[in-house]
Design an enzyme around this catalytic site. Structure first.
Site, PDB file in Angstrom:
ATOM      1  N   LYS A 116       0.795  -1.229   0.000  1.00 39.45           N
ATOM      2  CA  LYS A 116       0.000   0.000   0.000  1.00 39.45           C
ATOM      3  C   LYS A 116       0.827   1.280   0.000  1.00 39.45           C
ATOM      4  CE  LYS A 116      -4.262  -1.206   1.457  1.00 39.45           C
ATOM      5  NZ  LYS A 116      -5.329  -0.774   2.327  1.00 39.45           N
ATOM      6  N   HIS A 235     -16.568  -3.469   5.847  1.00 37.99           N
ATOM      7  CA  HIS A 235     -15.728  -3.329   4.649  1.00 37.99           C
ATOM      8  C   HIS A 235     -16.094  -4.313   3.544  1.00 37.99           C
ATOM      9  CE1 HIS A 235     -13.524  -0.441   6.898  1.00 37.99           C
ATOM     10  NE2 HIS A 235     -13.093  -1.317   7.779  1.00 37.99           N
ATOM     11  N   GLU A 287      -6.750   2.461  -2.745  1.00 41.88           N
ATOM     12  CA  GLU A 287      -5.986   1.318  -3.229  1.00 41.88           C
ATOM     13  C   GLU A 287      -6.372   0.989  -4.660  1.00 41.88           C
ATOM     14  OE1 GLU A 287      -6.477  -2.472  -1.306  1.00 41.88           O
ATOM     15  OE2 GLU A 287      -8.641  -2.263  -1.137  1.00 41.88           O
ATOM     16  N   ARG A 291      -7.297  -6.727 -10.776  1.00 47.83           N
ATOM     17  CA  ARG A 291      -8.047  -7.932 -11.161  1.00 47.83           C
ATOM     18  C   ARG A 291      -9.452  -7.537 -11.576  1.00 47.83           C
ATOM     19  NH1 ARG A 291     -11.551  -8.017  -6.842  1.00 47.83           N
ATOM     20  NH2 ARG A 291     -10.670  -7.215  -4.916  1.00 47.83           N
ATOM     21  N   ARG A 337     -25.620  -8.025  -4.109  1.00 47.30           N
ATOM     22  CA  ARG A 337     -24.917  -9.280  -3.802  1.00 47.30           C
ATOM     23  C   ARG A 337     -25.820 -10.109  -2.906  1.00 47.30           C
ATOM     24  NH1 ARG A 337     -18.501  -8.273  -2.752  1.00 47.30           N
ATOM     25  NH2 ARG A 337     -18.221  -6.561  -4.225  1.00 47.30           N
TER      26      ARG A 337
HETATM   27  P1  ADP Z   1      -8.142  -2.706   3.144  1.00 47.66           P
HETATM   28  O1  ADP Z   1      -7.068  -3.078   2.156  1.00 47.66           O
HETATM   29  O2  ADP Z   1      -7.895  -3.225   4.521  1.00 47.66           O
HETATM   30  O3  ADP Z   1      -9.511  -2.988   2.632  1.00 47.66           O
HETATM   31  P2  ADP Z   1      -8.446   0.137   2.452  1.00 47.66           P
HETATM   32  O4  ADP Z   1      -7.337   1.102   2.394  1.00 47.66           O
HETATM   33  O5  ADP Z   1      -9.056  -0.303   1.169  1.00 47.66           O
HETATM   34  O6  ADP Z   1      -7.974  -1.128   3.332  1.00 47.66           O
HETATM   35  O7  ADP Z   1      -9.578   0.715   3.375  1.00 47.66           O
HETATM   36  C1  ADP Z   1     -10.684  -0.056   3.769  1.00 47.66           C
HETATM   37  C2  ADP Z   1     -11.798   0.839   4.213  1.00 47.66           C
HETATM   38  O8  ADP Z   1     -11.403   1.634   5.360  1.00 47.66           O
HETATM   39  C3  ADP Z   1     -12.226   1.851   3.186  1.00 47.66           C
HETATM   40  O9  ADP Z   1     -13.181   1.315   2.273  1.00 47.66           O
HETATM   41  C4  ADP Z   1     -12.842   2.920   4.064  1.00 47.66           C
HETATM   42  O10 ADP Z   1     -14.131   2.476   4.479  1.00 47.66           O
HETATM   43  C5  ADP Z   1     -11.938   2.929   5.276  1.00 47.66           C
HETATM   44  N1  ADP Z   1     -10.844   3.900   5.128  1.00 47.66           N
HETATM   45  C6  ADP Z   1      -9.618   3.692   4.578  1.00 47.66           C
HETATM   46  N2  ADP Z   1      -8.878   4.817   4.608  1.00 47.66           N
HETATM   47  C7  ADP Z   1      -9.636   5.774   5.173  1.00 47.66           C
HETATM   48  C8  ADP Z   1      -9.450   7.171   5.498  1.00 47.66           C
HETATM   49  N3  ADP Z   1      -8.296   7.813   5.252  1.00 47.66           N
HETATM   50  N4  ADP Z   1     -10.483   7.837   6.096  1.00 47.66           N
HETATM   51  C9  ADP Z   1     -11.648   7.210   6.367  1.00 47.66           C
HETATM   52  N5  ADP Z   1     -11.893   5.901   6.110  1.00 47.66           N
HETATM   53  C10 ADP Z   1     -10.912   5.185   5.510  1.00 47.66           C
END
Ligand code: ADP
Length: 450
Positions: A116, A235, A287, A291, A337
């Protein structure tokens, strides 16, 4: 040219890939665990090979069994679907080393986006807006305090190796940063064997908006608009729609162009999704998924494209057959879903399907490997169907979705259909007025769970 594809997956996505392949005249090889011997993807494939026992680590994640199956069946390409090995850079590299085509991006791009901190740096360099935060890993409490002051509270401590929302902790104020930092590091160490963390500004009420891209091996890149996936619980996405009710045409074009330029700059190929949080008119990269995604059908429905066919075509070396100007967005699509689980407690509900009747009619698509008499195994993900509905506008889409949900009969297991039906009656959802926290609050109100 790809003549025979081995599908390294199961369930609805294996069927989805099989259908696209068959339409193209490409032969299909299904693989399955012993628990999936009766699965629909096995029944419909040209050939099938058992690759191991029920546990995914012994079958669908068993790289040696998969490569052996590809060799035995004379397949020339492997499609990983989503989940399982789809974002495993080592697997993608092994596939290529053994002389097969990996239907997906390069191992290097998979590896880059799987880290990341490196991913955030790479996309920021390519012009994509990211969440303000630390420049890379934060290793000491003193640094964490100083950087958090600089960003401004609330801040989020996140695991570099993150996934599934683990290793993440908010600090609302300076009083909480020490605890949040220690907690996130300990959880990251436990979950991923890697305690590296970084800091980001915590966004209070964002939407989750992601942009779909498609690129060939010749430098051609297009974007296929966005999907709004803000309706999530723990999530996990529950319902996705395209276009997002929150964006206007200018915002759509701006973020689409930014992402397309960035993907061209990094030399990306195949399909990919760039995920953003969106708040007050601004996009913040979180992120990239390298895929095909579960929710790709909503994009297909509004663009009139078959993303799996395009993946197979570009993996075989063909150039994209169209440019950005030829991509037209038409109407609105929503995907529900449907999981085999209790709609209130979300406890998994595997079991044998009794009566089964899928909805149909204009604008209705069901992606599912279910049939009457099929036993949903307890070993895998609980998603058993995707109901995707298209309408000329969001209102027609909702009308059709309500009607389709009422028609859908899946006896023998509990499903999330009743939850979707409740959602269809919620004023905020109908108005498109929701953020990433809305669904959890809605579920709490409905179950009386506080
Ligand atoms: P993972 O790879 O664990 O899924 P992500 O970076 O995709 O991590 O984040 C997962 C979720 O966490 C996001 O969909 C959002 O709901 C929350 N999140 C991530 N970063 C932030 C942020 N900077 N502020 C608020 N919520 C966040």
């Amino acid at each position: 040219m790809i003549d025979k594809v081995l599908i390294a997956n199961r369930g609805e996505i294996a069927l989805r890939i099989l259908r696209a392949s068959r339409e193209m005249g490409v032969q299909t090889v299904a693989v399955h665990s012993t628990a999936d011997a009766d699965a629909m993807h096995v029944r419909l494939a040209d050939e099938s090979i058992c690759i191991g026992p029920a546990a995914a680590k012994d079958s669908y994640l068993n790289t040696h069994a998969l490569l052996s199956a590809a060799a035995i069946s004379n397949a020339d390409a492997i499609h990983p679907g989503y989940g399982f090995l789809s974002e495993n850079a080592d697997f993608a590299a092994m596939v290529e080393e053994h002389g097969f085509t990996f239907i997906g991006p390069t191992p290097e791009h998979i590896r880059l986006m799987g880290d990341k901190i490196a991913a955030k740096r790479a996309v920021a360099d390519a012009g994509i807006p990211v969440v303000p935060g630390s420049d890379g890993e934060v290793t000491s409490l003193d640094d964490a305090r100083a950087i958090a002051e600089g960003i401004g509270y609330p801040v989020l401590v996140k695991a570099a190796a993150g996934g599934g929302g683990r290793g993440m902790k908010v600090a609302q104020s300076a009083a909480e940063i020490d605890d949040s930092f220690r907690f996130a590091r300990a959880e990251a160490e436990k979950a991923f064997g890697d305690g590296a963390v970084y800091l980001e500004k915590f966004l209070a009420r964002p939407r989750h908006i992601e942009v779909q891209v498609l690129a060939d091996h010749h430098g051609n890149v297009v974007h296929l608009g966005e999907r709004d996936c803000s309706l999530q619980r723990r999530h996990q996405k529950l319902l996705e729609e395209a276009p997002s009710p929150a964006l206007n045409g200018a915002e759509r074009q701006r973020i689409g162009e930014t992402v397309t330029e960035a993907m061209r700059a990094i030399g990306y190929r195949s399909v990919g999704t760039i995920e953003f949080l969106y708040e007050d008119g601004e996009f913040y990269f979180i992120e990239m998924n390298t895929r095909l995604q579960v929710e790709h059908p909503v994009t297909e429905m509004i663009c009139g494209l078959d993303l799996v066919r395009e993946m197979i075509r570009v993996a075989g070396g063909a150039p994209l057959g169209f440019d950005q100007d030829a991509v037209k967005f038409n109407g609105h699509a929503i995907e529900c879903r449907i999981n085999a689980e209790n709609p209130d407690t979300f406890a998994p509900s595997p079991g044998r399907i009794g009566d089964y009747h899928a909805p149909g009619g204009l604008g209705v698509r069901v992606d599912s490997a279910l049939y009457s008499g099929y036993a949903v195994p307890p070993h895998y993900d609980s998603m058993i169907a995707k109901l995707i509905v298209h309408g000329t506008n969001r209102n027609e889409c909702l009308m059709r979705l309500r009607r389709s949900l009422a028609e859908y009969v899946i006896d023998g297991v509990e499903t999330s259909i009743p939850l979707h039906q409740r959602l269809m009656g919620a004023a905020d959802f109908v108005n498109g007025d929701y953020d990433i926290h809305w669904l959890e609050a809605f579920v709490r109100r409905n179950t009386g769970d506080t």
